[in-house]
Design a protein around this motif. Structure first.
Motif, PDB file in Angstrom:
ATOM      1  N   PHE A   1      -3.424  12.338  -8.572  1.00 27.31           N
ATOM      2  CA  PHE A   1      -2.530  11.184  -8.683  1.00 27.31           C
ATOM      3  C   PHE A   1      -2.948  10.091  -7.706  1.00 27.31           C
ATOM      4  N   TYR A   2      -3.280  10.499  -6.474  1.00 22.18           N
ATOM      5  CA  TYR A   2      -3.693   9.547  -5.435  1.00 22.18           C
ATOM      6  C   TYR A   2      -4.954   8.786  -5.865  1.00 22.18           C
ATOM      7  N   LEU A   3      -5.928   9.510  -6.429  1.00 22.57           N
ATOM      8  CA  LEU A   3      -7.187   8.874  -6.834  1.00 22.57           C
ATOM      9  C   LEU A   3      -6.994   7.914  -8.009  1.00 22.57           C
ATOM     10  N   LYS A   4      -6.126   8.293  -8.938  1.00 25.45           N
ATOM     11  CA  LYS A   4      -5.936   7.479 -10.144  1.00 25.45           C
ATOM     12  C   LYS A   4      -5.015   6.283  -9.907  1.00 25.45           C
ATOM     13  N   ARG A   5      -3.944   6.494  -9.162  1.00 24.52           N
ATOM     14  CA  ARG A   5      -2.896   5.471  -9.096  1.00 24.52           C
ATOM     15  C   ARG A   5      -2.749   4.793  -7.735  1.00 24.52           C
ATOM     16  N   ILE A   6      -3.180   5.441  -6.664  1.00 23.55           N
ATOM     17  CA  ILE A   6      -2.879   4.929  -5.322  1.00 23.55           C
ATOM     18  C   ILE A   6      -4.104   4.350  -4.623  1.00 23.55           C
ATOM     19  N   ARG A   7      -5.179   5.133  -4.548  1.00 25.35           N
ATOM     20  CA  ARG A   7      -6.364   4.685  -3.809  1.00 25.35           C
ATOM     21  C   ARG A   7      -6.921   3.355  -4.302  1.00 25.35           C
TER      22      ARG A   7
ATOM     23  N   ILE B   1       0.863  -1.181   0.000  1.00 26.13           N
ATOM     24  CA  ILE B   1       0.000   0.000   0.000  1.00 26.13           C
ATOM     25  C   ILE B   1       0.904   1.236   0.000  1.00 26.13           C
ATOM     26  N   TYR B   2       0.644   2.143  -0.913  1.00 34.50           N
ATOM     27  CA  TYR B   2       1.530   3.303  -1.069  1.00 34.50           C
ATOM     28  C   TYR B   2       1.038   4.467  -0.204  1.00 34.50           C
ATOM     29  N   GLU B   3       1.263   4.319   1.107  1.00 34.28           N
ATOM     30  CA  GLU B   3       0.763   5.315   2.050  1.00 34.28           C
ATOM     31  C   GLU B   3       1.477   6.649   1.908  1.00 34.28           C
ATOM     32  N   GLY B   4       2.712   6.631   1.414  1.00 33.02           N
ATOM     33  CA  GLY B   4       3.458   7.877   1.257  1.00 33.02           C
ATOM     34  C   GLY B   4       2.752   8.848   0.332  1.00 33.02           C
ATOM     35  N   TYR B   5       2.239   8.359  -0.787  1.00 23.86           N
ATOM     36  CA  TYR B   5       1.529   9.219  -1.737  1.00 23.86           C
ATOM     37  C   TYR B   5       0.223   9.734  -1.136  1.00 23.86           C
ATOM     38  N   ARG B   6      -0.439   8.879  -0.369  1.00 25.15           N
ATOM     39  CA  ARG B   6      -1.646   9.328   0.339  1.00 25.15           C
ATOM     40  C   ARG B   6      -1.291  10.433   1.332  1.00 25.15           C
ATOM     41  N   ASN B   7      -0.210  10.228   2.111  1.00 22.67           N
ATOM     42  CA  ASN B   7       0.196  11.224   3.105  1.00 22.67           C
ATOM     43  C   ASN B   7       0.578  12.543   2.456  1.00 22.67           C
ATOM     44  N   LYS B   8       1.215  12.471   1.301  1.00 23.72           N
ATOM     45  CA  LYS B   8       1.580  13.696   0.592  1.00 23.72           C
ATOM     46  C   LYS B   8       0.330  14.448   0.153  1.00 23.72           C
ATOM     47  N   ALA B   9      -0.663  13.717  -0.335  1.00 14.72           N
ATOM     48  CA  ALA B   9      -1.928  14.346  -0.736  1.00 14.72           C
ATOM     49  C   ALA B   9      -2.626  14.981   0.470  1.00 14.72           C
ATOM     50  N   ILE B  10      -2.547  14.325   1.636  1.00 13.70           N
ATOM     51  CA  ILE B  10      -3.164  14.862   2.852  1.00 13.70           C
ATOM     52  C   ILE B  10      -2.509  16.175   3.262  1.00 13.70           C
TER      53      ILE B  10
ATOM     54  N   SER C   1      -3.061  23.630   1.639  1.00 12.92           N
ATOM     55  CA  SER C   1      -3.692  24.377   0.553  1.00 12.92           C
ATOM     56  C   SER C   1      -5.059  24.931   0.942  1.00 12.92           C
ATOM     57  N   CYS C   2      -5.789  24.179   1.790  1.00 15.21           N
ATOM     58  CA  CYS C   2      -7.183  24.534   2.080  1.00 15.21           C
ATOM     59  C   CYS C   2      -7.429  24.950   3.535  1.00 15.21           C
ATOM     60  N   GLY C   3      -6.440  24.762   4.420  1.00 10.00           N
ATOM     61  CA  GLY C   3      -6.604  25.166   5.819  1.00 10.00           C
ATOM     62  C   GLY C   3      -7.676  24.381   6.548  1.00 10.00           C
ATOM     63  N   LEU C   4      -7.778  23.088   6.273  1.00  7.54           N
ATOM     64  CA  LEU C   4      -8.842  22.276   6.857  1.00  7.54           C
ATOM     65  C   LEU C   4      -8.530  21.842   8.287  1.00  7.54           C
ATOM     66  N   ARG C   5      -9.588  21.682   9.085  1.00  7.31           N
ATOM     67  CA  ARG C   5      -9.451  21.038  10.386  1.00  7.31           C
ATOM     68  C   ARG C   5      -9.186  19.553  10.150  1.00  7.31           C
TER      69      ARG C   5
ATOM     70  N   MET D   1      -8.664  25.044  -4.042  1.00  2.71           N
ATOM     71  CA  MET D   1      -7.468  24.211  -3.858  1.00  2.71           C
ATOM     72  C   MET D   1      -6.328  24.763  -4.693  1.00  2.71           C
ATOM     73  N   GLY D   2      -5.117  24.671  -4.158  1.00  3.81           N
ATOM     74  CA  GLY D   2      -3.938  25.057  -4.912  1.00  3.81           C
ATOM     75  C   GLY D   2      -3.573  23.982  -5.929  1.00  3.81           C
ATOM     76  N   THR D   3      -2.691  24.341  -6.843  1.00  9.01           N
ATOM     77  CA  THR D   3      -2.284  23.414  -7.902  1.00  9.01           C
ATOM     78  C   THR D   3      -1.631  22.159  -7.338  1.00  9.01           C
ATOM     79  N   ALA D   4      -0.770  22.322  -6.336  1.00  9.33           N
ATOM     80  CA  ALA D   4      -0.066  21.173  -5.751  1.00  9.33           C
ATOM     81  C   ALA D   4      -1.055  20.177  -5.151  1.00  9.33           C
ATOM     82  N   ALA D   5      -2.045  20.677  -4.427  1.00  7.83           N
ATOM     83  CA  ALA D   5      -3.045  19.797  -3.809  1.00  7.83           C
ATOM     84  C   ALA D   5      -3.864  19.079  -4.883  1.00  7.83           C
ATOM     85  N   ARG D   6      -4.254  19.810  -5.920  1.00  7.84           N
ATOM     86  CA  ARG D   6      -5.034  19.201  -7.002  1.00  7.84           C
ATOM     87  C   ARG D   6      -4.250  18.079  -7.675  1.00  7.84           C
ATOM     88  N   ASN D   7      -2.981  18.333  -7.931  1.00 10.90           N
ATOM     89  CA  ASN D   7      -2.142  17.330  -8.594  1.00 10.90           C
ATOM     90  C   ASN D   7      -1.969  16.076  -7.738  1.00 10.90           C
ATOM     91  N   GLU D   8      -1.733  16.288  -6.419  1.00  6.79           N
ATOM     92  CA  GLU D   8      -1.497  15.143  -5.534  1.00  6.79           C
ATOM     93  C   GLU D   8      -2.773  14.325  -5.321  1.00  6.79           C
TER      94      GLU D   8
END
Length: 309
Positions: A202-208, A140-149, A155-159, A192-199
């Motif tokens: 990628f996470y949805l297409k290749r990791i999740r 499981i590629y948790e690193g890519y998930r963590n990067k997206a988080i 990018s969004c200032g979420l709780r 969302m910023g560009t970096a968040a959108r990209n991550e």
């Protein structure tokens, strides 16, 4: 008698105010503190309506003598005020003894804030595995998930609770916005910023797709290795570990990313009302803490570069 009032109060907070279980428990504990004081001091007040302002003042003094901080005292007073406001609203009492109850003055502690460079260092510390070179099909590629988080939080200032409950259907990658369900079930739209959108993309297409999705979490964006929604504690541990790996000595938590998001916006000249909207603050006074941080930033800059400061 008190138990029935507590149950009604609990239902009101859940159904009318749409508060989380964590917040509801905190409010109920505040009422229980008053009950404990009355019992410990032999005051036979069988109903909340029998309590006077003097009783409440003595209760707060009792709490102070127990060693509770001014912040804890203020929180309990806030809970008691909410309780009696509920009783008034439901016509269970004609008077509110908490109306003149004053909270102790608390110093407003400025939160730790990460610099943009420190955030980049934490993201760079994430251990990434190239999914194109996987050898074990079960990995499981948790690193890519963590990067997206992390990118999403900054990018969004979420709780953290908003991150764990984020749904795929609430993420609009094509237009770069995310729909957030915040405190009190209030909805807001955050860009969302560009970096968040990209991550996220990628996470949805290749990791999740590598995660075993459990029933009920088909729409949950960020999953743990068992296919369930991530817990708040798990995100805290992820961030704490990355801060240590990046060599950052500050106290870093998920909320630090939210503080950093807001602080960097204010330092960059963003309108406070806009920041309030993106953070989902009900009152502008909550957002104004970031103007204090901004002044500290200016003072530190002067101290560092001005020869006469």
């Amino acid at each position: 008698m008190w138990e029935s009032f507590r149950t009604l109060f609990k239902n009101y907070l859940r159904l009318e105010k749409s508060l989380s279980d964590h917040s509801i428990q905190a409010y109920v504990r505040d009422v229980e503190k008053l009950e404990q004081y009355l019992q410990a001091n032999g005051k036979e007040k069988y109903r909340p309506q029998d309590v006077t302002l003097e009783d409440l003042q003595q209760c707060i003094k009792w709490i102070f003598d127990l060693g509770m901080s001014a912040t804890s005292q203020a929180r309990i007073i806030s809970g008691l005020k909410a309780f009696y406001k509920f009783l008034l609203l439901e016509d269970m009492t004609k008077e509110d003894p908490s109306q003149l109850l004053e909270a102790p003055k608390t110093s407003r502690k400025l939160p730790d804030v990460l610099t943009f460079e420190e955030i980049e260092q934490m993201i760079a510390a994430i251990d990434l595995v190239d999914p194109r070179k996987k050898e074990d099909e079960g990995i499981i590629y948790e690193g890519y998930r963590n990067k997206a988080i992390l990118e999403t939080m900054y990018s969004c200032g979420l709780r953290v609770s908003e991150v764990t409950s984020l749904q795929i259907s609430q993420v609009y990658l094509d237009i770069g916005f995310v729909k957030v369900i915040g405190k009190g079930n209030k909805e807001r739209i955050v860009p969302m910023g560009t970096a968040a959108r990209n991550e996220i993309s990628f996470y949805l297409k290749r990791i999740r797709p590598n995660f075993p999705v459990k029933y009920g979490d088909e729409d949950t964006l960020f999953l743990n290795r068992r296919g369930r929604a991530l817990s708040r504690v798990m995100i805290f541990l992820i961030i704490k570990e990355l801060a240590e790996k990046a060599g950052i000595k500050k106290v870093v938590s998920p909320h630090t990313f939210r503080h950093s998001f807001a602080t960097h916006l204010v330092e960059g000249g963003a309108d406070l009302r806009v920041v309030q909207e993106m953070l989902g603050h009900e009152s502008i006074t909550t957002t104004e803490i970031y103007t204090h941080i901004d002044r500290e930033f200016l003072r530190d800059t002067l101290r560092q570069f001005h020869p006469r400061f």
